[in-house]
Every structure is written in C-alpha cells, then in structure tokens.
Design an enzyme around this catalytic site. Structure first.
Site, short mmCIF file in Angstrom:
data_model
loop_
_atom_site.label_atom_id
_atom_site.label_comp_id
_atom_site.label_asym_id
_atom_site.label_seq_id
_atom_site.Cartn_x
_atom_site.Cartn_y
_atom_site.Cartn_z
N ARG A 47 -12.98 -12.98 -23.77
CA ARG A 47 -11.61 -12.27 -23.49
C ARG A 47 -11.82 -10.53 -23.83
NH1 ARG A 47 -7.50 -11.64 -26.06
NH2 ARG A 47 -7.14 -13.77 -27.25
N TYR A 99 1.21 -3.30 -0.11
CA TYR A 99 0.62 -4.74 0.42
C TYR A 99 2.71 -5.62 -0.92
CZ TYR A 99 -1.08 -9.80 -1.35
OH TYR A 99 -1.74 -10.86 -1.48
N ASP A 171 -5.53 1.66 -3.01
CA ASP A 171 -6.03 0.49 -2.54
C ASP A 171 -6.83 0.15 -1.35
OD1 ASP A 171 -5.57 -2.31 -2.23
OD2 ASP A 171 -3.57 -2.81 -2.51
N LYS A 196 -11.57 -10.16 -1.06
CA LYS A 196 -11.57 -9.69 -0.05
C LYS A 196 -12.37 -9.85 -0.13
CE LYS A 196 -6.67 -10.65 -0.09
NZ LYS A 196 -6.27 -9.37 -0.31
C1 LIG Z 1 -5.12 -9.47 -1.16
C2 LIG Z 1 -4.47 -8.15 -1.28
C3 LIG Z 1 -3.67 -7.64 -2.76
C4 LIG Z 1 -3.64 -9.13 -3.46
O1 LIG Z 1 -4.92 -9.40 -4.16
P1 LIG Z 1 -4.70 -10.73 -4.92
O2 LIG Z 1 -6.40 -10.82 -5.24
O3 LIG Z 1 -4.55 -11.89 -3.79
O4 LIG Z 1 -4.72 -10.68 -6.02
C5 LIG Z 1 -3.68 -6.71 -3.10
N1 LIG Z 1 -3.70 -5.29 -1.73
C6 LIG Z 1 -4.16 -5.61 -0.73
C7 LIG Z 1 -4.07 -4.95 0.59
C8 LIG Z 1 -4.71 -7.15 -0.87
O5 LIG Z 1 -5.12 -6.83 1.13
#
Ligand SMILES: *Cc1c(COP(=O)(O)O)cnc(C)c1O
Length: 374
Positions: A47, A99, A171, A196
């Site tokens: 961890r 988001y 982000d 993603k």
């Molecule tokens: C999917 C996404 C998130 C969150 O990510 P997770 O891995 O699903 O927790 C945050 N910001 C954007 C732009 C996303 O597409």
C-alpha cells in the site's frame, strides 16, 4: 527525446533479476529487509509503494513533462486524493460541465470535509476571474470536456488562478499527453483516468496524477494514498503501462479517424450540431489549435429529431457498441443523458461516441445508416 520515443522508453528497465525485457509483475504484498532492517529493494508494504506502481509512475511523469506522478485505483480515486489534500475551509472552482463523478462528490462529500465549491463556465475567463475568492485554493479544468467537448484556454485560466494563489489541476483524460500537455501551459497537476486512453483496451481501471514539481503537495497526496488506501493492484498498473507503450500511435490514428467522422456527420441532415474541436465550426477551434497537436477521438452530436430520434439512432448502430466509457480500440456509442442518469445536465438529443481504431469509412457508414432512418 521526442514523445513517441518517450512513450516506449520512459520508465523502462531490464529486470535485474532475470533480464526480462517485458516488465515483470511482482504480486508480493510485503518486501524483505536486510539484517540492519533496511528494505532490500526500497519497498516495505504494497500500500505504501511497490515495483509496478513505481515503474508506471516513472513512465507517466516525463510524458506529461512533470517531475513526479502518483497512480491510483481509478480516475475518481486520483482526483479525490487531490481534493483530500486541501485544507478545510478551501474553496474549489470546477467547470460547469465537469466529469459527473466530481460534480456528485462536490455536492455529496466535499462539504463534509469543509471544502466549498462552485461551478463556472471556464470558457469565459471573465467569469472565472469573477468567481475566484480569497479562499480559492484550486481551479479545476477539463478540456476538451465531457460530453460537450468544450475547450478552455489553459494558459489564460492558469494565469488567473496563479495570480490568485490557487493551484491549477487539469483533467487531461480526453486529450492525453500525446495531444496536450497542460503543465507546459501552467498547470500544477494533471489528472488522468487511465481507464481510458492510457490503458487503451477497455480492460483495466486506473487513475493518475502528474505533478509539475516534486513538492510538498505531491508528498501530501502520496501520504494520503498510503494511509487512505486508494492504490491500484500491481496487475492493473502493469496493464496501464502496457497501454502507454502504444499510446502515441493509437491516439494519432484514433484522432485522425474522429476528424473524418466529425466532418461526415456535419453533412448529415439528421444531425443538427457536431461537437468536435477539430471542426472550424466549433467555438473553441482556435484555442484548441493553439494548445493541442490533434483534436482527440471523442465527439458528440445532436440529433435534429430530438431525444427519441437520438435513442432510436443509438439502437440502430451495428459496428459501434452501445456502451459508456471511452478510449479503447473499439468504437462506442451512447445516449449520454441516459448513461449519466438522474441529475444529468446533458442535452437529451445528444449522442456521444468514442472513436476506436476501425477504418473511419466503416464508422461513417454505420452512423449514416443509423441516422438515416430517423
Ligand atoms: C472516466 C473519467 C473520469 C473518472 O475515471 P474512472 O477511472 O472511471 O474513475 C474522470 N474524468 C474523465 C474526463 C473521465 O472520462
């Protein structure tokens, strides 16, 4: 070193124990110490730190032009860890189309931690300047945004935040460092849902923060991850690292495909608006051209016939898979308001697509037949 080369080589090392070229996966939760109680390999407990996590972090920080990175179990866990590092009494400004998970957290969780937040249309820098308060500690940006692909002037917004003494987090999930590197435009921290594009194959969940500086903020967030436990499993870090190695060519091809699809959609009578920053008709096109080297593989569009026609078109898709998420090699389509559920602020006639690695002409034909009947 150029980006494509870095994507392949950053953080790469030959395993000293075996000579393995591909990274090994060490699943051990605990790590031995020598007779003087010094950890033999620099790790003590999974961890706190572990080899897979360290290797992925070493790969990610140079890709964003940062000095350090921290990886997490999900994109949400990464973003929330950053918010947890703010002192009580802090004020945070989020984009009005942030988001949806962070919008939910801002309403349901942050107040319990003594953090207040407001939502601003970040495309309007005057609105951002007016919303900054003396206690604003963090300005959160997301560009291009989800699902409307709004574009924010990163350098302009970062300059306003800096004048006010606030940190800037971006982000960068949609653009990836292949197309946009926010630290070069003044960001302090870059967030990724590695679920993603970085993972890239719709088979792993993860998140990452890349820090411009190896500073007390990075140390604090790393400490919080250690004590609060939002760490990723070693196998997940390994899968994300594997994805990163092909990120540059996947992103280039998917982005080129998306531009072709966006141009074709603009010519269809069933489509009223296409939201894609690569189109000259997009209000953020000029800014996107300045701060991005390509326009990404996400786009959304509005169906002239309204909500029902949009739902029917999604239902007729054959090649596109009806599913949420993005960033994989297969193209996905969704009626976004349905995916977001109650409280969604997305226009009901909006369809969001994630363009994969198929030939763009096949994707265009599928969308044309799906929209043709509506
Ligand atoms: C999917 C996404 C998130 C969150 O990510 P997770 O891995 O699903 O927790 C945050 N910001 C954007 C732009 C996303 O597409």
């Amino acid at each position: 070193m150029r980006f494509e080369t870095l994507a392949v080589h950053a953080g790469h090392r030959i395993d000293p124990a075996t000579g393995s070229v591909a990274p090994p996966i060490y699943l051990s939760t605990t790590f031995a110490r020598d007779p003087e109680s010094v950890p033999i390999g620099g790790h003590t407990y999974i961890r706190e730190s572990n080899p897979a996590q360290e290797q992925l972090e070493d790969a990610l920080s140079p890709l964003e032009g940062g000095e350090a990175a921290l990886v997490f179990a999900s994109g949400m866990a990464a973003g929330i860890a950053l918010l947890q590092a703010l002192p009580p009494g802090s004020h945070v400004l989020f984009p009005d189309d942030v988001y949806y998970g962070f919008r939910a957290a801002a309403g349901e969780v942050l107040p319990n931690w003594g953090i207040r937040s407001d939502f601003v249309a970040m495309g309007d820098l005057a609105a951002l300047a007016a919303a900054i308060r003396p206690e604003t500690r963090l300005v959160w940006l997301e560009t291009p945004s989800n699902p409307l692909l709004n574009v924010v002037d990163l350098a302009g917004a970062a300059a306003l935040a800096r004048q006010a003494g606030a940190l800037v987090a971006v982000d960068n999930t949609f653009a990836t460092p292949v197309l946009q590197r926010p630290i070069e435009h003044g960001a302090d921290v870059v967030l990724h849902s590695t679920t993603k594009y970085l993972g890239g194959h719709s088979d792993v969940q993860g998140g990452a923060l890349v820090f411009a500086r190896r500073d007390p903020l990075w140390e604090r967030v790393g400490h919080l991850r250690h004590i609060l436990g939002a760490v990723a499993a070693p196998f997940n870090d390994w899968l994300v690292l594997r994805g990163v190695r092909t990120l540059a060519c996947r992103m280039a091809a998917q982005s080129t495909g998306a531009l072709a699809v966006a141009r074709a959609l603009e010519t269809l009578p069933a489509v009223s608006v296409v939201h894609y920053p690569g189109l000259p008709s997009h209000p953020g096109h000029e800014i996107a051209r300045r701060q991005m080297s390509g326009f990404g593989a996400m786009l959304s569009f509005r169906v002239a016939g309204g909500r029902e026609a949009a739902l029917e078109a999604v239902g007729r898709a054959r090649l596109f898979t009806r599913a949420t998420s993005l960033g994989g090699v297969e193209s996905l389509i969704e009626h976004r308001a349905t995916s977001e559920g109650p409280g969604s602020r997305t226009p009901p006639e909006l369809i969001r697509v994630s363009i994969g690695l198929e030939h763009p002409d096949d994707l265009i034909e599928d969308l044309a037949q799906a929209l043709g009947g509506s």
